[in-house]
Design a protein around this motif. Structure first.
Motif, PDB file in Angstrom:
ATOM      1  N   ASP A 302       0.849  -1.191   0.000  1.00 36.06           N
ATOM      2  CA  ASP A 302       0.000   0.000   0.000  1.00 36.06           C
ATOM      3  C   ASP A 302       0.886   1.243   0.000  1.00 36.06           C
ATOM      4  O   ASP A 302       1.414   1.647   1.045  1.00 36.06           O
ATOM      5  CB  ASP A 302      -0.902  -0.004   1.240  1.00 36.06           C
ATOM      6  N   LEU A 303       1.046   1.862  -1.152  1.00 35.99           N
ATOM      7  CA  LEU A 303       1.888   3.044  -1.272  1.00 35.99           C
ATOM      8  C   LEU A 303       1.228   4.299  -0.720  1.00 35.99           C
ATOM      9  O   LEU A 303       1.851   5.363  -0.695  1.00 35.99           O
ATOM     10  CB  LEU A 303       2.291   3.260  -2.736  1.00 35.99           C
ATOM     11  N   GLN A 304      -0.032   4.167  -0.274  1.00 30.62           N
ATOM     12  CA  GLN A 304      -0.678   5.298   0.394  1.00 30.62           C
ATOM     13  C   GLN A 304      -0.228   5.407   1.852  1.00 30.62           C
ATOM     14  O   GLN A 304      -0.396   6.447   2.482  1.00 30.62           O
ATOM     15  CB  GLN A 304      -2.209   5.146   0.329  1.00 30.62           C
ATOM     16  N   ASP A 305       0.357   4.343   2.370  1.00 31.61           N
ATOM     17  CA  ASP A 305       0.834   4.360   3.746  1.00 31.61           C
ATOM     18  C   ASP A 305       1.859   5.482   3.926  1.00 31.61           C
ATOM     19  O   ASP A 305       2.654   5.763   3.016  1.00 31.61           O
ATOM     20  CB  ASP A 305       1.467   3.005   4.077  1.00 31.61           C
ATOM     21  N   PRO A 306       1.872   6.137   5.106  1.00 31.77           N
ATOM     22  CA  PRO A 306       2.836   7.229   5.345  1.00 31.77           C
ATOM     23  C   PRO A 306       4.298   6.823   5.156  1.00 31.77           C
ATOM     24  O   PRO A 306       5.156   7.683   4.982  1.00 31.77           O
ATOM     25  CB  PRO A 306       2.554   7.621   6.803  1.00 31.77           C
ATOM     26  N   HIS A 307       4.577   5.536   5.189  1.00 32.72           N
ATOM     27  CA  HIS A 307       5.945   5.081   4.927  1.00 32.72           C
ATOM     28  C   HIS A 307       6.390   5.461   3.513  1.00 32.72           C
ATOM     29  O   HIS A 307       7.577   5.718   3.275  1.00 32.72           O
ATOM     30  CB  HIS A 307       6.024   3.555   5.093  1.00 32.72           C
ATOM     31  N   PHE A 308       5.432   5.527   2.569  1.00 30.93           N
ATOM     32  CA  PHE A 308       5.753   5.778   1.166  1.00 30.93           C
ATOM     33  C   PHE A 308       5.259   7.127   0.651  1.00 30.93           C
ATOM     34  O   PHE A 308       5.695   7.555  -0.418  1.00 30.93           O
ATOM     35  CB  PHE A 308       5.131   4.690   0.274  1.00 30.93           C
ATOM     36  N   SER A 309       4.320   7.754   1.330  1.00 32.01           N
ATOM     37  CA  SER A 309       3.680   8.921   0.733  1.00 32.01           C
ATOM     38  C   SER A 309       3.437  10.035   1.753  1.00 32.01           C
ATOM     39  O   SER A 309       3.389   9.801   2.960  1.00 32.01           O
ATOM     40  CB  SER A 309       2.345   8.523   0.101  1.00 32.01           C
ATOM     41  N   ASN A 310       3.282  11.229   1.213  1.00 33.24           N
ATOM     42  CA  ASN A 310       2.854  12.391   1.982  1.00 33.24           C
ATOM     43  C   ASN A 310       1.530  12.875   1.410  1.00 33.24           C
ATOM     44  O   ASN A 310       1.369  12.926   0.181  1.00 33.24           O
ATOM     45  CB  ASN A 310       3.888  13.519   1.895  1.00 33.24           C
ATOM     46  N   ALA A 311       0.595  13.206   2.290  1.00 36.29           N
ATOM     47  CA  ALA A 311      -0.708  13.680   1.830  1.00 36.29           C
ATOM     48  C   ALA A 311      -0.583  15.086   1.258  1.00 36.29           C
ATOM     49  O   ALA A 311       0.142  15.936   1.783  1.00 36.29           O
ATOM     50  CB  ALA A 311      -1.710  13.655   2.971  1.00 36.29           C
ATOM     51  N   ARG A 312      -1.286  15.304   0.141  1.00 37.54           N
ATOM     52  CA  ARG A 312      -1.353  16.640  -0.456  1.00 37.54           C
ATOM     53  C   ARG A 312      -2.772  17.174  -0.324  1.00 37.54           C
ATOM     54  O   ARG A 312      -3.561  16.692   0.478  1.00 37.54           O
ATOM     55  CB  ARG A 312      -0.961  16.587  -1.941  1.00 37.54           C
ATOM     56  N   GLU A 313      -3.118  18.130  -1.156  1.00 42.27           N
ATOM     57  CA  GLU A 313      -4.454  18.712  -1.120  1.00 42.27           C
ATOM     58  C   GLU A 313      -5.462  17.799  -1.811  1.00 42.27           C
ATOM     59  O   GLU A 313      -5.107  16.954  -2.617  1.00 42.27           O
ATOM     60  CB  GLU A 313      -4.459  20.093  -1.805  1.00 42.27           C
ATOM     61  N   ARG A 314      -6.735  17.951  -1.463  1.00 45.97           N
ATOM     62  CA  ARG A 314      -7.857  17.273  -2.103  1.00 45.97           C
ATOM     63  C   ARG A 314      -7.698  15.750  -2.141  1.00 45.97           C
ATOM     64  O   ARG A 314      -8.026  15.104  -3.136  1.00 45.97           O
ATOM     65  CB  ARG A 314      -8.081  17.806  -3.524  1.00 45.97           C
ATOM     66  N   GLY A 315      -7.187  15.176  -1.054  1.00 48.18           N
ATOM     67  CA  GLY A 315      -7.099  13.731  -0.970  1.00 48.18           C
ATOM     68  C   GLY A 315      -6.071  13.094  -1.893  1.00 48.18           C
ATOM     69  O   GLY A 315      -6.168  11.915  -2.201  1.00 48.18           O
ATOM     70  N   ARG A 316      -5.082  13.868  -2.325  1.00 49.58           N
ATOM     71  CA  ARG A 316      -4.058  13.336  -3.209  1.00 49.58           C
ATOM     72  C   ARG A 316      -2.740  13.154  -2.458  1.00 49.58           C
ATOM     73  O   ARG A 316      -2.550  13.709  -1.376  1.00 49.58           O
ATOM     74  CB  ARG A 316      -3.876  14.236  -4.431  1.00 49.58           C
TER      75      ARG A 316
END
Length: 571
Positions: A302-316
């Motif tokens: 799951d690349l949405q996990d904070p280990h791989f990603s940072n949240a941006r605007e509008r759920g991206r």
């Protein structure tokens, strides 16, 4: 950075009759001209439009502001080009991959002697791989001239030495499979004419050349299995991983039992493509499992996990540069990691052969549901309740009866369904048919489309058919009506389904790209506990105590609104 920011300030002022996409192509063409000395009129992307009189002044200005860019390093120049395409999204170039995601994908090519990148969205990863300047050979294949022309421009700007082939990637006329192959067909691109698709791929799907409409994503999966490389990556939209109609299910079966599927990486909205909110999935195939004799587990990441990603605007989301996708796939074990799970082929089969990563990250939520049901007998929802699905209304503008279609938005904060706003007139025949799906007091409604998991209770004052007006579930809802003799009360069912644990679990079952949906099969299979009657009485007491609090809140809101009775709130 001063050069870049000055360029964008000047670039935004260039308007005239040049569309945004043409301005971007103009920048790349001018860079190619200034870096190689190739006459502008001989450049691949220069069309007749650029020669029109009204374009000449904007193009002169474009030439002036591009000149300083030739001083930028390859890395900075590539970041600038990526920023240009990100600004126009996918409105005119179909799915330009974000540079940070393209860099992560390109890491899978490490160690490959040659690389094959197919379809337009693979253009930027091909550029990044070629820029590594190793001894590897890079091929870019697309059947669209606009895409091969753009790659030719990028080749000139960055001196890439990429082999560019304008043909359908499935024809395979460009040689043997590469060490690493990346296939990125545009999402949902249909092949309606199958005459040019190789026969061996069609045979795998049991298709007749003269029939069928197949997505390029399905063909890409079969092409990867037919033309085995040391490592392959295929990017698909979620629908390819869960649809049970057409040939998608057959392709997934071929993939599972090939022994080559290593991993499925879920790429969240906005991480790979700026111009779409659709999530995507990167399927990694390799030959390390030795074929069908050894069906090893599939790793879901799951690349949405904070280990791989940072949240941006509008759920991206955007890529975290320090996290490696390659290591996530190749690690010997992911035990204890929230962002990955190794799933056996037998478990995937038990879940209907669906390969949507969300389905397998629901394991923790399933444990929570089990805890919620501990000590109670459970039944499939379909054993306890009739599931009433929406049906088209036979509307009659001259009819004397009214049907109101409930939607998830018409479940108020207290959990009750309020009077639906969407009303249609019906004649006697239309009413007789619609009565079969009438919402009756005590029915529970569940959202299965859009706002997945929203739950509502139909109040006691919902109109009866004899009143000339009925409520029915709208297209996003199903109604649950407890069967006679079942020892379960409507309030208990509502309270269980609307609990945080069940909402999370139900959402995890949803599939879909732009619009999430929950299959009726999954609704029917939901495990529902039946507490003792004394426990259910306590549930009802708590429910009605909460309703009293909601009534007080509504009264306070009304009082506060009434207190706003002087200027400037009242004229």
């Amino acid at each position: 950075m001063i050069i870049v920011e000055r360029f964008f300030a000047d670039f935004d002022r260039i308007r005239g009759h040049i569309y945004p996409y043409q301005r971007v192509l103009g920048v790349i063409a001018e860079l190619a001209h200034q870096k190689t000395g190739t006459p502008r009129e001989l450049l691949p992307v220069v069309s007749d439009q650029f020669r029109r009189p009204e374009f000449q002044e904007p193009l002169k200005e474009l030439s002036r502001i591009v000149t300083p860019l030739c001083e930028l390093s390859e890395e900075r120049l590539l970041e600038l080009v990526d920023r240009l395409f990100s600004q126009i999204g996918s409105r005119e170039f179909d799915l330009w991959m974000r540079l940070d995601a393209a860099r992560k994908v390109s890491e899978f090519a490490e160690g490959a002697r040659d690389v094959r990148c197919s379809f337009g969205p693979a253009l930027l990863p091909a550029v990044v791989i070629s820029l590594a300047r190793g001894t590897r050979k890079v091929r870019f294949i697309s059947k669209h001239k606009s895409e091969t022309d753009l790659m030719a421009m990028m080749d000139m700007v960055f001196d890439l030495n990429v082999e560019i082939i304008e043909q359908d990637p499935f024809l395979r006329d460009d040689g043997s499979p590469a060490d690493f192959e990346l296939s990125m067909p545009p999402f949902s691109m249909l092949y309606q004419d199958l005459h040019d698709v190789p026969q061996q791929i069609l045979r795998r799907l049991g298709l007749d050349k003269a029939k069928a409409r197949v997505t390029a994503e399905v063909l890409a999966l079969e092409d990867a299995l037919e033309n085995k490389a040391r490592r392959q990556a295929v990017l698909v939209a979620p629908g390819t991983l869960f649809r049970n109609v057409g040939v998608e299910k057959m392709a997934r079966g071929d993939l599972l039992f090939s022994g080559r599927l290593r991993s499925v990486l879920r790429i969240p909205s906005g991480m790979a493509f700026e111009g779409t909110s659709i999530t995507s999935n990167l399927l990694m195939l390799d030959d390390q499992h030795g074929g069908t004799a050894s069906l090893s587990p599939v790793r879901f990441v799951d690349l949405q996990d904070p280990h791989f990603s940072n949240a941006r605007e509008r759920g991206r989301y955007e890529v975290r540069p320090e996290a490696s996708w390659v290591e996530a796939v190749d690690a010997a074990t992911v035990a204890g990691e929230a962002w990955a799970r190794d799933v056996s082929i037998s478990e995937i089969e038990e879940r209907g052969g669906v390969l949507t990563p969300d389905r397998f990250f629901a394991a923790d939520t399933e444990d929570e549901v089990s805890k919620l049901c501990a000590g109670m007998e459970t039944f499939a929802l379909s054993d306890l309740a009739e599931i009433i699905r929406p049906a088209p209304l036979l509307k009659d503008e001259d009819g004397e009866f009214v049907a109101r279609e409930a939607a998830a938005a018409e479940i108020d904060e207290s959990g009750f369904v309020v009077q639906p706003s969407r009303a249609s007139k019906l004649g006697q025949g239309g009413l007789s048919k619609a009565v079969d799906q009438r919402l009756a007091p005590g029915d529970v409604v569940l959202a299965v489309k859009g706002t997945i998991g929203a739950v509502g209770l139909v109040p006691e004052d919902a109109p009866a058919a004899a009143s000339g007006e009925i409520w029915v579930p709208g297209q996003s809802l199903v109604a649950l009506r407890l069967r006679k003799g079942v020892q379960l009360k409507p309030v208990t069912l509502f309270e269980f389904l609307s609990s945080d644990v069940m909402r999370d679990y139900i959402k995890s079952l949803a599939t879909g790209t732009a619009v999430q949906t929950l299959s009726i099969k999954d609704v029917k299979a939901l495990k529902i506990p039946v507490p003792s009657l004394s426990d259910q009485s306590q549930v009802e007491e708590a429910f009605w105590a909460r309703q009293n609090l909601y009534a007080q809140i509504r009264a306070l809101r009304e009082a506060m609104e009434n207190a706003r009775n002087s200027w400037p709130h009242r004229i």
